[in-house]
Design an enzyme around this catalytic site. Structure first.
Site, short mmCIF file in Angstrom:
data_model
loop_
_atom_site.label_atom_id
_atom_site.label_comp_id
_atom_site.label_asym_id
_atom_site.label_seq_id
_atom_site.Cartn_x
_atom_site.Cartn_y
_atom_site.Cartn_z
N ASP A 1 0.61 -1.23 0.07
CA ASP A 1 -0.04 0.16 0.05
C ASP A 1 0.78 1.19 0.05
OD1 ASP A 1 -2.22 1.59 0.06
OD2 ASP A 1 -2.96 0.62 2.13
N LYS A 2 0.34 2.43 -0.46
CA LYS A 2 0.84 3.66 -0.42
C LYS A 2 0.45 4.20 0.98
CE LYS A 2 1.20 8.14 -1.97
NZ LYS A 2 0.96 8.83 -0.67
#
Length: 737
Positions: A370-371
């Site tokens: 994920d960012k």
């Protein structure tokens, strides 16, 4: 254009005399970050900052005006960090997208200028999004895609530098992010309609802060990855730490230009001031270690000794570390644990490769993360020493590298067993009894294994619509869907680009509106400029392969979500004759006599493709009807362009998380972190102390999921709430009132 403190700061800087205003610029620290030790903004800016190419250049900005722009962006973003509502136009990223997106150039420069944490709106879950049927093709394509990105970086550096200020310009229209997101997708739009539990739902805010969402990778051996050791393995064959300091910044600049063929020099001469064998050895080691592709020799000139650096084997040597410089007894790959905050995996790889001066394709990993989260995962890199990697800990913000070891093999996509999530849902309204019911249901029954909202994008033009047009061979529609104007949250320069395209249909004119060209829109416009509107297939092919496949995988996911909702509506949560189960990798039908041998947790549903079978009940016809309404033939999913042929795959319809635990905590300050990260533990920080009766309540939950499973869908089952950005931003706005 500028308002508030940043406006006043800019005006005072411009009004000051040239001398003083270029000497010092003081800014206050910014509160509210997940990790206080990472929040420091440089207190002053020197009139003569070090060159941008310095390996530790992230702490200073080379241009005072650009520094102001960076800090303006930081102040603006920090305002929204404490509230959970982004007032800045933003572009969401699909979790399959391994390439830097349209706003990466600005985010990278902001990070390097003032160490600001780029807070953005709700984004991807940390999951592997590739299905079993597509893992192999995407693995082989990963190196190709990274090379495509790397090939464009040099060409675009100057354009992006010039475009930084233009990117910061925002429309004067006072429109909140929540208002803009009214045009976004909801769960119903992508077939997410059912729940499996009977408990009463309650309200809670997901990812109010990126530090509320922590992901630890579960490796192929079943162990959860943690960053708990920063020491470097002792190796007598490693050079001394002096290699990192023996070269001057001027020498490093000249050597980098030589290494990257950016000048006409065929060699660089470095004078040996202290002419001893030990000193010469260290310089030789420093050049070879820090600048792959260069070799060295010693020469005497006019009574002085010089180390001469030159190219060993042309441009190919840059991507292939020298074989003779690596000990034969040591494994060729250095494995390490990467801790990162608020960056996706490919962005992180690009940053590491830039500072190590190597190509991104010498890195490997088991899954993209994920960012908008804090994530911990294992990375492998070819013939880079642990010593050199550990040195980056002194230079980089929002990253930490540790747990080093040397291994014989790289990592491969899909080798992981899953991910372990630690999630905080803030400001919950549920009673302790409601929370207990919801979490027990998640533990015992599980949740519908829907593809999450990030699979479909956040704008008014969903990615599955583009995928459908590709499968239909409607290439003019593909271009129109990607480039046409649309309502909702987008960067200002993208809005202008779309408007120009709608007005002129001139790819070169539209491209001029983009200060950053590596976004999908920019890549497509480049293709159209090169191949023309009569050859859209070739123009579209300029987009990296994974990005192109993202669209058709999104359409598969859209069909799957709708079909699973129909299946549960028709037959409930029990296996029925004609359902599919997997025996090994092969799908077989449940017969009448075997129904009691299976549970709903065994049942799978197919993603449409030419290499799958469909259930032997009503849902089979529903598949055909849905594809027929989209002018697609379910019996012929082979595309005339091989890349876009869908083989299909199978996916379980119900997932039961493992290692589920939870607690409800009270707190008064919405900005404080509610648990320690691996980095906090390494730094010896005390865990947070909670109030007995706080102003707010939060649900802290831990659970493990297999690959290609969305944590947001598990959280949806707990809350019984729509997890789309559209709904979450409205919830946050309501809460703020």
């Amino acid at each position: 254009m500028f308002r508030g403190p940043a406006h006043r700061l800019l005006r005072s800087w411009l009004a000051a005399p040239p001398g003083p205003r270029r000497r010092f610029l003081r800014l206050p620290g910014l509160p509210g970050s997940a990790s206080a030790s990472h929040d420091a903004v440089p207190a002053s800016l020197s009139a003569n900052p070090p060159p941008r190419r310095s390996p530790c250049a992230q702490s200073l900005c080379p241009k005072p005006f650009e520094y102001l722009i960076c800090c303006f962006g930081t102040l603006k973003m920090e305002t929204v960090e404490a509230t959970g509502v982004s007032m800045k136009r933003s572009l969401s990223v699909d979790e399959n997208d391994d390439q830097p997106q349209a706003d990466e150039a600005k985010r990278q420069k902001v990070s390097e200028c003032c160490l600001a944490k780029d807070q953005e709106t709700l984004e991807n879950d940390s999951v592997l999004s590739n299905e079993n049927a597509t893992k192999q093709s995407e693995t082989t394509a990963a190196g190709e895609d990274r090379n495509n990105v790397e090939a464009q970086i040099e060409e675009e550096e100057e354009e992006e530098e010039d475009g930084l200020l233009e990117e910061e310009e925002e429309d004067d229209v006072e429109e909140s992010f929540a208002d803009m997101m009214k045009h976004g997708l909801t769960e119903v739009d992508v077939g997410i309609t059912k729940f499996v539990s009977s408990h009463q739902g309650f309200s809670g805010i997901l990812k109010e802060r990126y530090s509320d969402f922590i992901v630890h990778e579960i490796g192929k051996d079943g162990r959860i990855s943690h960053l708990d050791n920063l020491s470097v393995p002792v190796d007598d064959e490693d050079p001394s730490d002096d290699v990192f300091t023996v070269l001057t910044e001027e020498n490093k600049q000249r050597l980098e230009e030589l290494q990257l063929f950016k000048n006409k020099e065929t060699s660089v001469a470095i004078e040996v001031v202290e002419d001893t064998k030990e000193k010469r050895t260290i310089i030789h080691q420093a050049v070879k270690s820090l600048f792959p592709g260069l070799e060295t020799k010693t020469e005497g000139r006019d009574g002085k000794k010089y180390i001469i650096a030159y190219h060993a084997a042309g441009k190919k040597a840059l991507a292939n570390p020298r074989k003779h410089s690596w000990p034969k007894s040591r494994g060729s790959y250095c494995h390490f644990v990467l801790y990162k905050e608020n960056k996706d995996t490919m962005d992180a790889i690009n940053v590491l490769s830039k500072f190590l001066r190597v190509k991104p394709n010498i890195f490997s990993y088991m899954g993209t993360k994920d960012k908008r989260a804090i994530t911990v995962q294992e990375i492998a890199v070819l013939k880079i020493t642990a010593q050199r990697l550990a040195h980056l800990n002194k230079c980089l913000m929002n990253f930490k590298l540790g747990n080093f070891s040397y291994q014989k093999n790289p990592l491969k996509l899909g080798e992981l067993q899953g991910n372990h999530f630690t999630v905080v849902l803030r400001n919950i309204t549920g009673t302790d009894h409601q929370v207990q019911q919801a979490m027990n249901s998640l533990k015992e029954i599980g949740f519908i294994n829907y593809y999450g909202m990030q699979r479909f994008g956040t704008t008014a033009v969903p990615t599955y619509q583009v995928g459908r047009a590709i499968l239909q061979n409607c290439w003019e529609e593909v271009v129109d869907l990607i480039l046409k104007p649309r309502p909702g949250a987008e960067k200002g320069y993208l809005v202008k680009c779309r408007e120009e395209w709608a007005k002129t249909k001139d790819p070169d004119a539209a491209l001029k509106k983009l200060p950053v060209k590596r976004c999908v829109e920019g890549q497509l416009l480049r293709g159209l400029s090169k191949y023309g509107l009569k050859n859209i297939v070739s123009a579209f092919g300029i987009i990296p392969r994974n990005n192109r496949l993202m669209y058709i995988h999104s359409y598969q996911s859209y069909v799957w979500n709708n079909m699973v909702s129909k299946r549960i509506e028709e037959y409930g949560l029990k296996p029925v004759p004609g359902d599919l189960v997997l025996k090994g990798a092969t799908a077989t039908y449940i017969e009448e006599a075997d129904v009691n041998s299976y549970t709903i947790h065994d049942v799978v549903m197919p993603l449409p493709g030419f290499d799958v079978i469909y259930p032997k009940h009503k849902i089979s016809e529903t598949y055909k009807e849905m594809l027929a309404s989209d002018h697609l033939n379910i019996d012929n999913m082979k595309h005339k362009i091989r890349d876009y042929s869908l083989s299909g795959a199978y996916r379980k319809i119900i997932i039961r998380p493992q290692n589920v635990s939870w607690e409800v905590v009270s707190y008064d300050d919405p900005r404080i972190p509610l648990f320690n990260t691996d980095l906090d533990n390494l730094e010896g920080k005390a865990p947070p102390v909670f109030a007995a009766e706080g102003k707010y309540r939060a649900l802290k939950m831990d659970f493990s999921l297999p690959p290609s499973t969305y944590a947001t869908m598990a959280i949806r089952e707990v809350l019984k709430m729509d997890t789309s950005i559209k709904n979450q931003t409205q919830l946050n706005t309501t809460w703020l009132r």
